[in-house]
Write an enzyme that holds these catalytic residues in place. Structure first.
Site, PDB file in Angstrom:
ATOM      1  CG  ASP A  25      90.494  28.700  44.529  1.00 53.03           C
ATOM      2  OD1 ASP A  25      90.805  28.880  43.344  1.00 53.03           O
ATOM      3  OD2 ASP A  25      90.501  27.570  45.078  1.00 53.03           O
ATOM      4  CE  LYS A 130      92.261  26.300  42.563  1.00 54.55           C
ATOM      5  NZ  LYS A 130      91.594  25.527  43.587  1.00 54.55           N
ATOM      6  CB  CYS A 163      92.991  25.981  47.161  1.00 57.15           C
ATOM      7  SG  CYS A 163      91.499  24.975  46.965  1.00 57.15           S
TER       8      CYS A 163
HETATM    9  C1  C5J Z   1      89.962  26.381  48.771  1.00 58.28           C
HETATM   10  C2  C5J Z   1      88.437  24.874  49.856  1.00 58.28           C
HETATM   11  N1  C5J Z   1      90.026  27.286  47.802  1.00 58.28           N
HETATM   12  N2  C5J Z   1      88.896  25.169  51.075  1.00 58.28           N
HETATM   13  N3  C5J Z   1      88.883  25.554  48.778  1.00 58.28           N
HETATM   14  O1  C5J Z   1      90.820  26.324  49.630  1.00 58.28           O
HETATM   15  O2  C5J Z   1      87.617  24.011  49.703  1.00 58.28           O
END
Ligand code: C5J
Length: 227
Positions: A25, A130, A163
């Site tokens: 991400d 995802k 994540c």
């Molecule tokens: C991730 C989030 N990628 N913090 N997303 O950690 O919402």
């Protein structure tokens, strides 16, 4: 060729042929001013500190011939894959699907949803979209790993306690061994980052291993031609 990376709680052994670098991400919506993270009032510089070390790890992983997998958190434009609970959470004035400076927030195809330029995927590297926090949930990640003979993951990206943690836990329950690179993962909350890393390696490595990227870089062989 098996290499041994000094790590906590003990050395992490890996063969680049059966290891994947997973980059979670690293999207504009989380890392750049004007993205979702900054609209929520977070200090994105706390995540940006991961970019330079991750660029070095990405180059080394590619040079070693390791499989590189990128993930992006986000949803279909019609939000059909977004649980109503996720959309409602926080009563946000600017939430998933709403318009923002980088387009609709965390929506596939929008500028903010895509990976930052510094870590742009190379041709052929899988990009997994995802809908959840974990990279295994509702994706074909497990299939890609098993079919590719991958047993070990080097996990990087953002955010440490959300994540990254969810993915490491999912991987651990599926029998994959995970090394998390401490300087290549980041959080808007420094204390969550620190404790999140401790939680991974505690109790003899209950979820996996933790090391600085320099420890990995010192060991990784160069087996492919860099043009
Ligand atoms: C991730 C989030 N990628 N913090 N997303 O950690 O919402």
């Amino acid at each position: 060729m098996t290499i041994s990376v000094p790590a906590v709680p003990y050395d992490f052994e890996l063969d680049p042929e059966s290891t994947a670098l997973v980059i979670i991400d690293m999207q504009r919506d989380f890392l750049e001013p004007g993205g979702f993270g900054s609209l929520l009032g977070n200090d994105v510089s706390l995540l940006q500190r991961t970019v330079a070390p991750l660029q070095a790890v990405l180059a080394a992983a590619r040079a070693s011939g390791m499989l590189v997998i990128h993930t992006r958190e986000g949803h279909r434009p019609d939000l059909a894959d977004a649980p109503p609970a996720k959309l409602a959470r926080g009563h946000l004035s600017c939430g998933i699907g709403d318009p923002g400076p980088f387009g609709r927030i965390l929506i596939r195809g929008e500028h903010g949803h895509d990976i930052i330029d510094e870590l742009a995927p190379a041709e052929g590297e899988p990009i997994l979209d995802k809908p959840g926090k974990g990279a295994f949930y509702a994706t074909d990640l497990e299939l890609l790993l098993r079919n590719g003979g991958i047993t070990r993951l080097i996990v990087t990206g953002v955010t440490t306690e959300v994540c990254v943690h969810t993915t490491v836990r999912e991987a651990n329950d599926r029998g994959f061994e995970c090394l998390v690179l401490s300087d290549c993962v980041g959080s808007y909350f420094p204390e969550f980052h620190e404790v999140g890393l401790q939680m991974i390696a505690a109790q003899g490595g209950i979820f996996g291993w933790v090391a600085a990227s320099s420890e990995l870089l010192a060991q990784l062989p160069v087996t492919t031609h860099i043009s």
